[in-house]
Design a protein around this motif. Structure first.
Motif, short mmCIF file in Angstrom:
data_model
loop_
_atom_site.label_atom_id
_atom_site.label_comp_id
_atom_site.label_asym_id
_atom_site.label_seq_id
_atom_site.Cartn_x
_atom_site.Cartn_y
_atom_site.Cartn_z
N LYS A 188 -31.11 40.07 -69.60
CA LYS A 188 -30.95 39.43 -68.29
C LYS A 188 -31.89 40.13 -67.32
O LYS A 188 -32.34 41.25 -67.55
CB LYS A 188 -29.51 39.50 -67.81
N ARG A 189 -32.20 39.44 -66.22
CA ARG A 189 -33.17 39.97 -65.26
C ARG A 189 -32.58 39.93 -63.86
O ARG A 189 -31.92 38.96 -63.47
CB ARG A 189 -34.46 39.16 -65.31
N ASN A 190 -32.82 40.99 -63.12
CA ASN A 190 -32.43 41.06 -61.71
C ASN A 190 -33.68 41.46 -60.93
O ASN A 190 -34.01 42.64 -60.83
CB ASN A 190 -31.31 42.07 -61.51
N GLY A 191 -34.39 40.47 -60.42
CA GLY A 191 -35.68 40.74 -59.81
C GLY A 191 -36.66 41.21 -60.87
O GLY A 191 -36.85 40.54 -61.89
N SER A 192 -37.27 42.35 -60.65
CA SER A 192 -38.22 42.89 -61.62
C SER A 192 -37.55 43.79 -62.65
O SER A 192 -38.20 44.26 -63.59
CB SER A 192 -39.32 43.68 -60.90
N VAL A 193 -36.26 44.03 -62.50
CA VAL A 193 -35.53 44.93 -63.41
C VAL A 193 -34.91 44.12 -64.55
O VAL A 193 -34.31 43.06 -64.31
CB VAL A 193 -34.43 45.70 -62.66
N ARG A 194 -35.06 44.62 -65.75
CA ARG A 194 -34.53 43.94 -66.93
C ARG A 194 -33.45 44.78 -67.60
O ARG A 194 -33.55 46.01 -67.63
CB ARG A 194 -35.65 43.65 -67.93
N THR A 195 -32.46 44.11 -68.13
CA THR A 195 -31.42 44.77 -68.90
C THR A 195 -31.35 44.14 -70.28
O THR A 195 -31.23 42.92 -70.41
CB THR A 195 -30.04 44.65 -68.22
N TYR A 196 -31.47 44.97 -71.31
CA TYR A 196 -31.35 44.52 -72.69
C TYR A 196 -30.10 45.14 -73.30
O TYR A 196 -29.83 46.32 -73.11
CB TYR A 196 -32.58 44.94 -73.51
N GLU A 197 -29.37 44.31 -74.04
CA GLU A 197 -28.20 44.79 -74.78
C GLU A 197 -28.39 44.47 -76.25
O GLU A 197 -28.80 43.37 -76.61
CB GLU A 197 -26.93 44.12 -74.25
N PHE A 198 -28.11 45.44 -77.10
CA PHE A 198 -28.21 45.28 -78.55
C PHE A 198 -26.87 45.66 -79.16
O PHE A 198 -26.24 46.62 -78.72
CB PHE A 198 -29.32 46.17 -79.12
N PHE A 199 -26.46 44.93 -80.19
CA PHE A 199 -25.11 45.08 -80.72
C PHE A 199 -25.10 45.38 -82.21
O PHE A 199 -25.84 44.76 -82.99
CB PHE A 199 -24.30 43.80 -80.44
N LYS A 200 -24.24 46.32 -82.60
CA LYS A 200 -24.01 46.67 -84.00
C LYS A 200 -25.33 47.00 -84.71
O LYS A 200 -25.73 46.35 -85.66
CB LYS A 200 -23.30 45.53 -84.73
N MET A 201 -25.99 48.02 -84.23
CA MET A 201 -27.26 48.44 -84.80
C MET A 201 -27.26 49.93 -85.11
O MET A 201 -26.60 50.72 -84.43
CB MET A 201 -28.42 48.16 -83.83
N THR A 202 -28.01 50.30 -86.14
CA THR A 202 -28.30 51.70 -86.39
C THR A 202 -29.41 52.12 -85.42
O THR A 202 -30.06 51.29 -84.78
CB THR A 202 -28.76 51.92 -87.83
N LEU A 203 -29.66 53.44 -85.36
CA LEU A 203 -30.77 53.91 -84.53
C LEU A 203 -32.10 53.38 -85.06
O LEU A 203 -33.02 53.08 -84.29
CB LEU A 203 -30.79 55.43 -84.49
#
Length: 289
Positions: A188-203
């Motif tokens: 999702k994006r808020n202006g120029s700032v982005r947020t990424y979410e990742f689920f059920k992942m190893t490093l």
């Protein structure tokens, strides 16, 4: 060297995050019927990809994809613990005529039974490309600039995976709760700032998703996991892409390097490491339906 470094096409899905090795697919399962048609401008203008989230059992519909797109899907399928959860890794592809990267095709294929999306988009799509495009590939490994993902001073700040926080990708109606897919991410994006979410992942899987060869492409080079941490996690990363600073716009969020360290307790360090490439040895436009 991992087992997948020497795997054959008949075993492309055994190693997490590894590149399926091109080879002869004489034993690979095949579609009962398949249509491949050029995708013109009108079709591209009305393109809808709603089928990708909840595929119909036993079928595969890929609208207006370049052959490069199709190769990426077929040969770079990284399988999560769930049969249906997957991440498409965009490993660099070299060689072949220019149309491989520009011309688009729509594929509609049907299997005799109900194989999972992992199978239809992996070995079955490989066999289709080899049969109809006369595609021949080979894999090479090169040393390239990478980022090493390590644990920052103070230790990691990671969220362990919570059961029920995501759902496995599988055939059927959409999830009524609109939960994200496991082994994948959302943004999702808020202006120029982005947020990424990742689920059920190893490093290791998270590192792959951050790199230049992943769908999100958060960074300009591949990322290699050097944390030594095991387990499954959910990741949330909020940052501001660097191009904003180049446009003399006011900065309202941290860089991705700062965000990784402050929000996750990890660190990105420039390094050199191996990266896989696929080289197209030969290919032709698809045969008539």
């Amino acid at each position: 060297m991992s087992k997948c470094s020497t795997c054959c096409l008949g075993l492309p899905l055994l190693c997490l995050g590894a590149l399926a090795c091109p080879a002869q697919s004489t034993s690979a399962p095949k579609f009962e019927a398949a249509s491949i048609r050029p995708c013109g401008p009108a079709a591209r203008a009305g393109l809808q990809r709603s089928e990708n989230g909840n595929p119909t059992p036993g079928s595969l519909t890929l609208p207006c994809a370049t052959l490069r797109d199709l190769i990426e899907m077929a040969y770079h399928l990284s399988v999560d613990r769930s049969e249906y959860s997957h991440t498409v890794l965009q490993v660099p592809i070299e060689g072949g005529p220019s149309w491989v990267y520009s011309e688009r095709f729509t594929i509609n294929a049907r299997a005799a039974d109900d194989p999972s999306p992992t199978v239809t988009r992996g070995p079955m799509l490989q066999a289709l490309l080899e049969d109809r495009f006369n595609l021949k590939l080979r894999r090479v490994s090169k040393e390239v600039p990478v980022y090493a993902l390590t644990v920052a001073k103070g230790g990691p700040k990671l969220q362990p995976f919570r059961e029920g926080s995501c759902i496995d990708l599988k055939p059927g109606p959409p999830d009524p709760d609109q939960k994200p897919f496991c082994g994948a991410g959302k943004s999702k994006r808020n202006g120029s700032v982005r947020t990424y979410e990742f689920f059920k992942m190893t490093l290791g899987e998270f590192a792959q998703n951050m790199g230049v060869n992943s769908g999100p492409r958060l960074l300009d080079r591949p990322v290699i996991d050097k944390t030594g941490l095991s387990g499954l996690f959910n990741f949330t990363l909020t940052y501001e892409p660097e191009p904003v600073a180049l446009q003399d716009e006011p900065s309202t969020g941290p860089s991705i390097f700062t965000a990784v360290q402050e929000q996750l307790g990890l660190k990105l360090e420039p390094a050199r490491g191996p990266a896989d490439f696929l080289v197209i040895d030969s290919v032709t436009r698809p045969s008539e339906n």
